[in-house]
Design a protein around this motif. Structure first.
Motif, PDB file in Angstrom:
ATOM      1  N   LYS A 294     -40.058  36.350  33.463  1.00  0.00           N
ATOM      2  CA  LYS A 294     -38.766  35.837  33.944  1.00  0.00           C
ATOM      3  C   LYS A 294     -37.823  35.610  32.764  1.00  0.00           C
ATOM      4  N   ARG A 295     -38.359  34.976  31.720  1.00  0.00           N
ATOM      5  CA  ARG A 295     -37.551  34.747  30.513  1.00  0.00           C
ATOM      6  C   ARG A 295     -36.997  36.058  29.970  1.00  0.00           C
ATOM      7  N   LYS A 296     -37.897  37.062  29.908  1.00  0.00           N
ATOM      8  CA  LYS A 296     -37.486  38.351  29.346  1.00  0.00           C
ATOM      9  C   LYS A 296     -36.372  38.964  30.170  1.00  0.00           C
ATOM     10  N   HIS A 348     -36.091  29.335  17.294  1.00  0.00           N
ATOM     11  CA  HIS A 348     -34.831  28.901  17.880  1.00  0.00           C
ATOM     12  C   HIS A 348     -34.270  30.037  18.713  1.00  0.00           C
ATOM     13  N   HIS A 349     -33.237  29.708  19.419  1.00  0.00           N
ATOM     14  CA  HIS A 349     -32.812  30.626  20.464  1.00  0.00           C
ATOM     15  C   HIS A 349     -31.349  31.009  20.325  1.00  0.00           C
ATOM     16  N   ASN A 350     -30.753  30.662  19.212  1.00  0.00           N
ATOM     17  CA  ASN A 350     -29.305  30.758  19.202  1.00  0.00           C
ATOM     18  C   ASN A 350     -28.718  32.013  18.565  1.00  0.00           C
ATOM     19  N   GLN A 392     -27.027  17.481  27.049  1.00  0.00           N
ATOM     20  CA  GLN A 392     -28.446  17.566  26.674  1.00  0.00           C
ATOM     21  C   GLN A 392     -28.783  19.009  26.318  1.00  0.00           C
ATOM     22  N   PRO A 393     -29.887  19.196  25.573  1.00  0.00           N
ATOM     23  CA  PRO A 393     -30.299  20.574  25.342  1.00  0.00           C
ATOM     24  C   PRO A 393     -30.536  21.241  26.697  1.00  0.00           C
ATOM     25  N   PHE A 394     -30.103  22.452  26.819  1.00  0.00           N
ATOM     26  CA  PHE A 394     -30.293  23.165  28.083  1.00  0.00           C
ATOM     27  C   PHE A 394     -30.803  24.546  27.733  1.00  0.00           C
ATOM     28  N   PRO A 395     -31.978  24.902  28.220  1.00  0.00           N
ATOM     29  CA  PRO A 395     -32.574  26.171  27.806  1.00  0.00           C
ATOM     30  C   PRO A 395     -31.671  27.362  28.107  1.00  0.00           C
ATOM     31  N   GLY A 396     -31.706  28.346  27.225  1.00  0.00           N
ATOM     32  CA  GLY A 396     -30.941  29.576  27.452  1.00  0.00           C
ATOM     33  C   GLY A 396     -31.141  30.131  28.867  1.00  0.00           C
ATOM     34  N   PRO A 397     -32.399  30.240  29.326  1.00  0.00           N
ATOM     35  CA  PRO A 397     -32.605  30.792  30.678  1.00  0.00           C
ATOM     36  C   PRO A 397     -32.244  29.803  31.787  1.00  0.00           C
ATOM     37  N   GLY A 398     -31.679  28.666  31.429  1.00  0.00           N
ATOM     38  CA  GLY A 398     -31.176  27.707  32.411  1.00  0.00           C
ATOM     39  C   GLY A 398     -32.238  27.237  33.385  1.00  0.00           C
ATOM     40  N   VAL A 401     -36.149  28.306  33.933  1.00  0.00           N
ATOM     41  CA  VAL A 401     -37.432  27.771  33.428  1.00  0.00           C
ATOM     42  C   VAL A 401     -37.843  26.509  34.199  1.00  0.00           C
ATOM     43  N   ARG A 402     -36.976  26.068  35.118  1.00  0.00           N
ATOM     44  CA  ARG A 402     -37.312  24.853  35.877  1.00  0.00           C
ATOM     45  C   ARG A 402     -37.647  25.176  37.330  1.00  0.00           C
ATOM     46  N   ILE A 403     -37.567  26.436  37.676  1.00  0.00           N
ATOM     47  CA  ILE A 403     -38.020  26.865  38.999  1.00  0.00           C
ATOM     48  C   ILE A 403     -39.325  27.618  38.764  1.00  0.00           C
ATOM     49  N   ARG A 436     -33.436  11.151  25.962  1.00  0.00           N
ATOM     50  CA  ARG A 436     -32.897  12.300  25.238  1.00  0.00           C
ATOM     51  C   ARG A 436     -32.691  13.488  26.163  1.00  0.00           C
ATOM     52  N   GLN A 437     -33.525  13.586  27.195  1.00  0.00           N
ATOM     53  CA  GLN A 437     -33.373  14.700  28.123  1.00  0.00           C
ATOM     54  C   GLN A 437     -33.970  14.286  29.458  1.00  0.00           C
ATOM     55  N   PHE A 438     -33.296  14.612  30.531  1.00  0.00           N
ATOM     56  CA  PHE A 438     -33.856  14.311  31.851  1.00  0.00           C
ATOM     57  C   PHE A 438     -33.351  15.338  32.849  1.00  0.00           C
ATOM     58  N   ASP A 470     -37.029  14.719  17.804  1.00  0.00           N
ATOM     59  CA  ASP A 470     -36.774  16.093  17.380  1.00  0.00           C
ATOM     60  C   ASP A 470     -37.291  17.148  18.356  1.00  0.00           C
ATOM     61  N   PHE A 471     -37.794  16.753  19.491  1.00  0.00           N
ATOM     62  CA  PHE A 471     -38.307  17.659  20.517  1.00  0.00           C
ATOM     63  C   PHE A 471     -39.610  18.367  20.116  1.00  0.00           C
ATOM     64  N   MET A 472     -40.090  18.139  18.888  1.00  0.00           N
ATOM     65  CA  MET A 472     -41.389  18.707  18.499  1.00  0.00           C
ATOM     66  C   MET A 472     -42.481  17.910  19.214  1.00  0.00           C
ATOM     67  N   SER A 507     -46.913  13.366  28.019  1.00  0.00           N
ATOM     68  CA  SER A 507     -46.213  13.432  26.733  1.00  0.00           C
ATOM     69  C   SER A 507     -46.331  14.839  26.166  1.00  0.00           C
ATOM     70  N   LYS A 508     -45.591  15.086  25.097  1.00  0.00           N
ATOM     71  CA  LYS A 508     -45.713  16.354  24.375  1.00  0.00           C
ATOM     72  C   LYS A 508     -46.196  16.045  22.978  1.00  0.00           C
ATOM     73  N   PRO A 509     -47.288  16.590  22.452  1.00  0.00           N
ATOM     74  CA  PRO A 509     -48.303  17.277  23.237  1.00  0.00           C
ATOM     75  C   PRO A 509     -49.037  16.288  24.114  1.00  0.00           C
ATOM     76  N   GLY A 511     -48.371  18.173  26.862  1.00  0.00           N
ATOM     77  CA  GLY A 511     -47.441  18.935  27.698  1.00  0.00           C
ATOM     78  C   GLY A 511     -46.297  19.477  26.853  1.00  0.00           C
ATOM     79  N   THR A 512     -45.392  20.220  27.473  1.00  0.00           N
ATOM     80  CA  THR A 512     -44.140  20.582  26.820  1.00  0.00           C
ATOM     81  C   THR A 512     -43.052  19.836  27.587  1.00  0.00           C
ATOM     82  N   VAL A 513     -41.826  19.895  27.095  1.00  0.00           N
ATOM     83  CA  VAL A 513     -40.750  19.217  27.814  1.00  0.00           C
ATOM     84  C   VAL A 513     -40.466  19.974  29.114  1.00  0.00           C
ATOM     85  N   GLU A 514     -40.268  21.267  28.990  1.00  0.00           N
ATOM     86  CA  GLU A 514     -40.000  22.089  30.172  1.00  0.00           C
ATOM     87  C   GLU A 514     -41.319  22.436  30.858  1.00  0.00           C
ATOM     88  N   TRP A 515     -41.230  22.744  32.144  1.00  0.00           N
ATOM     89  CA  TRP A 515     -42.443  23.127  32.862  1.00  0.00           C
ATOM     90  C   TRP A 515     -42.687  24.639  32.800  1.00  0.00           C
TER      91      TRP A 515
HETATM   92  P1  XMP Z   1     -40.418  22.560  25.159  1.00  0.00           P
HETATM   93  O1  XMP Z   1     -40.476  22.886  26.615  1.00  0.00           O
HETATM   94  O2  XMP Z   1     -40.844  23.713  24.303  1.00  0.00           O
HETATM   95  O3  XMP Z   1     -38.887  22.316  24.854  1.00  0.00           O
HETATM   96  O4  XMP Z   1     -41.152  21.299  24.820  1.00  0.00           O
HETATM   97  C1  XMP Z   1     -38.391  21.698  23.701  1.00  0.00           C
HETATM   98  C2  XMP Z   1     -36.877  21.669  23.812  1.00  0.00           C
HETATM   99  O5  XMP Z   1     -36.350  23.008  23.764  1.00  0.00           O
HETATM  100  C3  XMP Z   1     -35.588  23.275  24.933  1.00  0.00           C
HETATM  101  N1  XMP Z   1     -35.822  24.671  25.306  1.00  0.00           N
HETATM  102  C4  XMP Z   1     -34.963  25.660  25.054  1.00  0.00           C
HETATM  103  N2  XMP Z   1     -33.760  25.648  24.449  1.00  0.00           N
HETATM  104  N3  XMP Z   1     -33.567  27.976  24.818  1.00  0.00           N
HETATM  105  C5  XMP Z   1     -33.063  26.806  24.332  1.00  0.00           C
HETATM  106  O6  XMP Z   1     -31.961  26.807  23.775  1.00  0.00           O
HETATM  107  C6  XMP Z   1     -34.778  28.071  25.436  1.00  0.00           C
HETATM  108  O7  XMP Z   1     -35.208  29.139  25.841  1.00  0.00           O
HETATM  109  C7  XMP Z   1     -35.515  26.836  25.550  1.00  0.00           C
HETATM  110  N4  XMP Z   1     -36.732  26.534  26.093  1.00  0.00           N
HETATM  111  C8  XMP Z   1     -36.903  25.194  25.897  1.00  0.00           C
HETATM  112  C9  XMP Z   1     -36.096  22.288  25.976  1.00  0.00           C
HETATM  113  O8  XMP Z   1     -35.136  22.052  26.997  1.00  0.00           O
HETATM  114  C10 XMP Z   1     -36.381  21.087  25.128  1.00  0.00           C
HETATM  115  O9  XMP Z   1     -35.210  20.373  24.855  1.00  0.00           O
END
Ligand code: XMP
Length: 516
Positions: A294-296, A348-350, A392-398, A401-403, A436-438, A470-472, A507-509, A511-515
């Motif tokens: 899906k990401r691809k 990173h994704h930018n 808030q940080p919002f993943p590129g695939p919007g 990644v949450r569906i 930081r993110q919800f 730092d989201f790590m 928590s992470k680890p 888990g990750t933040v996103e599902w």
């Molecule tokens: P995870 O799920 O890896 O996420 O614990 C850590 C942080 O990264 C964000 N995230 C993304 N940000 N593109 C982005 O710019 C992406 O593809 C992406 N995937 C995860 C996530 O929302 C969290 O803040």
């Protein structure tokens, strides 16, 4: 006029970017350079001060990052931190030893004067994280602080403007860390504090005008903080010569596409091109369940739609993007991953790769020297709405990644509505700034419920809220029960097709933040 420069010399420590940010918070422009930057290059940059960072190595390990002894003949005021402190002592003829037990955490030190400790109490708490320590100082140096287990927690040689601390002044756990860094920069190096965001806007706008002349600029606008602030700056510099291309793939949060469009068309002078392409994305995603696939698909579709639009507009003039300083460091452009370097930890994704057939006159990155908090400060000063600047940080695939499982139009709608309700309740509860993110997640799960006299078989919504630096790593937020109760009630009552709500307490680890 160029800003006065401080260099943070990177020996691979985890807090290196933090040191640089703290220096900038003190009003001093600062860049991170690799530890093996040639001395000639350092000299040519003419820094007024250098800070050696920490690092995970031992100075006696041959493979660990070192510095030529001749560095210390350059006469540049230098502060060594943790590994950098040990390295300074070792390189100049002192002795470093291993502690019988590592010192880690908040430790009390006692200081006995010197420029670094101006206005710092005799006893204070600092953050330590080390196994080795300096046991004998080089000639001409004197110890300026100690802790119970560390006989030399700070030392100096004022004649040579060399200073060092075994602890980490850059982390907030060090009570007077900020003062210590400030003292180094102002009392030792003599900086004048010429790094100010107002000046940055003015000089950057002037530079952009000069660079762009009467040419055009195209910027890919995602609605994220970085590209939004880059758009604001470019708009101020060249107005209608700027065209922002905003691809709305239909996977943004509720009403977000309209909000971005309204903001930029109403508040800023520019051409705004919005490409609505939810249908195209949905068609490409039909039947696909695998998260990576899906990401691809989302990535590829985005790439194709975006660059096709650019081809249509014509690659005339410059291409701009919202790259920020950490993107350049992490990607290895500014600081290639090397021995002991942290550069490769975070993917990173930018960065966007430009197709070979598209040829602009050049690429402009107006925020390429800024950290995220500085980008936000610039955004505020440019008048970009608070919601965008503090987005808030919002993943590129919007929401993709949450569906979980297949993405359909119906599921997007359910998730957008649920997420909007959750955000609304958090905002009303007054705890937003603690998180930081919800967000809401739509797992591929339906469960049995009861509504009135009917049994239902409908969607489960998971809600996720984290605290993190730092989201790590991240911790799940302890949202008060009554807030959770209101969220749950509203989700089941207001969002069609939702009959159950769960709160993610992972928590992470692990888990990750996103599902995903
Ligand atoms: P995870 O799920 O890896 O996420 O614990 C850590 C942080 O990264 C964000 N995230 C993304 N940000 N593109 C982005 O710019 C992406 O593809 C992406 N995937 C995860 C996530 O929302 C969290 O803040």
């Amino acid at each position: 006029m160029a800003n006065q420069l401080c260099i943070v010399l990177d020996f691979g420590g985890q807090y290196n970017q933090l040191i640089a940010r703290r220096v900038r918070e003190c009003g001093v422009y600062c860049e991170i350079k690799r530890f093996d930057t040639p001395l000639e290059e350092i000299k040519a940059l003419d820094p007024m001060g250098v800070i050696f960072t920490g690092g995970p190595n031992s100075v006696y390990d041959e493979a660990s990052p070192h510095i030529a002894k001749e560095y210390f003949d350059l006469g540049i005021p230098t502060l060594g931190i943790c590994y950098g402190c040990q390295l300074m002592a070792y390189t100049l003829g002192g002795t470093v030893e291993s502690c019988t037990k590592s010192e880690y955490g908040k430790i009390e030190i006692e200081q006995n004067g010197g420029k670094l400790f101006k206005d710092v109490p005799e006893k204070s708490i600092v953050w330590m994280s080390h196994t080795d320590f300096v046991s004998k100082l080089p000639e001409g140096f004197s110890g300026k602080a100690h802790s119970e287990d560390c006989p030399i927690a700070a030392f100096e040689c004022p004649e040579r403007k060399l200073y060092a601390v075994q602890f980490h002044p850059e982390v907030t756990h060090s009570q007077f860390g900020k003062e210590i860094l400030h003292n180094f920069l102002y009392e030792v190096c003599g900086f004048n504090g010429d790094w100010k965001m107002d000046d940055f806007i003015e000089t950057t706008v002037a530079k952009l005008r000069e660079q762009i002349g009467d040419k055009k600029v195209i910027l890919g606008l995602s609605g994220g903080v970085d590209s939004s602030v880059a758009a604001g700056l470019l708009s101020r510099a060249v107005g209608k010569q700027l065209t922002c291309v905003f691809v709305d793939q239909g996977l943004m949060r509720k009403d977000e596409g309209n909000f971005v469009e309204e903001t930029f068309t109403k508040l800023f002078d520019m051409n705004f091109v919005r490409v609505n392409c939810q249908e195209k994305f949905l068609a490409a995603l039909k039947g696909v369940k695998d998260p990576e696939q899906k990401r691809k698909i989302i990535g590829t579709e985005f790439y194709n739609v975006f660059w096709d639009k650019i081809r249509e507009q014509g690659a005339d003039g410059f291409f701009a993007q919202g790259t920020i300083y950490p993107d350049r460091i992490e990607s290895g452009k500014g600081n290639k991953a090397g021995q002991g370097s942290t550069a490769v930890i975070k993917t990173h994704h930018n960065m966007v790769k430009m197709p070979d057939d598209i040829k602009f006159d050049g690429v402009i990155e107006p925020l390429g020297d800024l950290f995220k908090d500085e980008v936000r400060a610039v955004g505020e000063k440019l008048g970009i709405p608070h919601d965008l600047v503090w987005r808030q940080p919002f993943p590129g695939p919007g929401l993709g990644v949450r569906i979980i499982g297949e993405i359909t139009e119906e599921k997007i709608k359910v998730l957008q509505e649920a997420d909007a309700v959750f955000r609304d309740e958090i905002r009303k509860s007054g705890i937003e700034s603690e998180l930081r993110q919800f967000f809401a997640v739509l797992p591929d799960v339906r469960t049995v419920g009861v509504m009135g006299d009917h049994r239902t078989y409908d969607h489960l919504i998971a809600i996720r809220a984290v605290t993190t630096d730092d989201f790590m790593t991240a911790d799940w937020a302890r949202i008060p029960y009554d807030v959770l109760a209101r969220v749950s009630n509203r989700l089941c009552n207001e969002v069609e097709h939702v009959n159950r709500v769960v709160y993610d307490i992972t928590s992470k680890p692990p888990g990750t933040v996103e599902w995903e």
